[in-house]
Design an enzyme around this catalytic site. Structure first.
Site, mmCIF file in Angstrom:
data_model
loop_
_atom_site.group_PDB
_atom_site.id
_atom_site.type_symbol
_atom_site.label_atom_id
_atom_site.label_comp_id
_atom_site.label_asym_id
_atom_site.label_seq_id
_atom_site.Cartn_x
_atom_site.Cartn_y
_atom_site.Cartn_z
ATOM 1 N N GLU A 132 69.951 59.900 3.197
ATOM 2 C CA GLU A 132 68.496 59.911 3.419
ATOM 3 C C GLU A 132 67.957 61.275 3.836
ATOM 4 O O GLU A 132 66.883 61.688 3.396
ATOM 5 C CB GLU A 132 68.123 58.861 4.477
ATOM 6 C CG GLU A 132 68.385 57.432 4.052
ATOM 7 C CD GLU A 132 69.820 56.984 4.270
ATOM 8 O OE1 GLU A 132 70.146 55.824 3.913
ATOM 9 O OE2 GLU A 132 70.617 57.777 4.815
ATOM 10 N N ASP A 184 69.360 41.178 9.404
ATOM 11 C CA ASP A 184 70.036 42.479 9.461
ATOM 12 C C ASP A 184 70.192 42.976 10.901
ATOM 13 O O ASP A 184 70.992 43.869 11.165
ATOM 14 C CB ASP A 184 69.276 43.523 8.631
ATOM 15 C CG ASP A 184 69.460 43.297 7.139
ATOM 16 O OD1 ASP A 184 70.216 42.374 6.774
ATOM 17 O OD2 ASP A 184 68.840 44.016 6.345
#
Length: 312
Positions: free
Chosen positions: A58, A117
């Site tokens: 990222e 998550d």
């Protein structure tokens, strides 16, 4: 009564990119191995030559986006909010914010509604991080209509923009002919005289539901949708505070540094007013079904109603 249409704003993001891609050849989309989740895979299918998968890197993706922006491209760098605002903060600050480059950050899966998550992926700090970067515009749309309008406005805006999207399908509330989106301008959704509920993201619907419940108790609640956290619509915030004398902020984000912080700063400087901040109370999230988590953290309509009633 017909069932309310629900769409996740991450879906809206992917669809809006495709529509914009048809009109603008300089629009490119970057992703960090999450095209299926961020829904940029839709754009990849339509324009494979303008989609770049940067892999699970990222920070590197933000640097690539910055470089593309210097060549006249309008890059939309896409990944989960946790990675866009958290992992890549330094690159966003120094490579995009400092030179004020025309990069758009599409941050999906924000807030506790990421669900199962869990805490490591439920970013409740991203708006606070992004609004501290000089010149960064921060947007958190409430539904499908607003999300698509926000993506278009971000493309047209010259400078860095952070767009916050969610995983959970949420009700479409802005599908009316009078709706108008403008960066930095809030939307008055409901008039009221006793208290103002200022909300952002999926909590706008929660605020509307809470206002309906409060009305049954004889409490008149004004509801304001603040889709742009920065620059904040200070004029509307101050006007609403003066109209009702009490303000409640509602956000799927930490009460530290997000919408609540921005509103309190504006009111402290312009119109000191009692404020209740509803959001994630300086804690980490946890794993569980999205709707169950919203209920537990009192960010659904019933939870917002309960907190406002108790405060009043």
């Amino acid at each position: 009564m017909s069932e309310v249409k629900k769409i996740a704003t991450r879906e809206s993001y992917g669809n809006a990119l495709v529509e914009l891609g048809k009109e603008h050849d300089n629009l490119v989309v970057l992703d960090a191995d999450l095209a299926g989740a961020t829904k940029t895979g839709t754009f990849k299918k339509a324009f494979p030559e303008r989609h770049i998968d940067c892999g699970i890197a990222e920070s590197n993706m933000m640097g690539i986006a910055a470089g593309l922006a210097t060549t006249g491209k309008v890059p939309f760098a896409s990944t989960f909010a946790m990675f866009a605002a958290g992992r890549a903060y330094e690159q966003v600050r120094n490579s995009i914010g400092y030179p004020h480059l025309n990069v758009k950050i599409g941050a999906t899966h924000a807030g506790i509604s990421v669900g199962e998550d869990g805490a490591t992926h439920q970013c409740n700090e991203d708006m606070a991080l992004m609004r501290t970067i000089p010149g960064m515009t921060v947007v958190c749309p409430s539904d499908d209509v607003e999300a698509k309008a926000a993506v278009k406005a971000a493309y047209e805006h010259e400078g860095p923009v952070y767009l916050r999207f969610g995983r959970l399908a949420v009700p479409v509330i802005n599908n009316n002919p009078d709706y108008k989106f403008e960066l930095g301008k809030g939307v008055l959704l409901r008039e009221g005289t006793d208290v103002t509920l200022i909300a952002t993201g999926l909590c706008v619907n929660s605020a509307l539901e809470a206002a309906e419940m409060l009305a049954k108790d004889g409490v008149s609640a004004r509801v304001v949708n603040i889709h742009t956290i920065k620059p904040l619509d200070v004029e509307l915030v101050v006007e609403s505070a003066k109209a009702t004398g009490k303000v409640v902020t509602v956000e799927e984000h930490s009460i530290v540094g997000g919408l609540g912080g921005a509103v309190c700063e504006a009111l402290a400087e312009n119109a000191p007013t009692p404020v209740l901040r509803i959001g994630v109370k300086d804690v980490f999230g946890e794993s569980g079904p999205a709707t169950a988590l919203l209920a537990k953290y009192k960010l659904d309509g019933a939870g917002v109603y309960e907190q406002v009633k108790e405060w009043l």
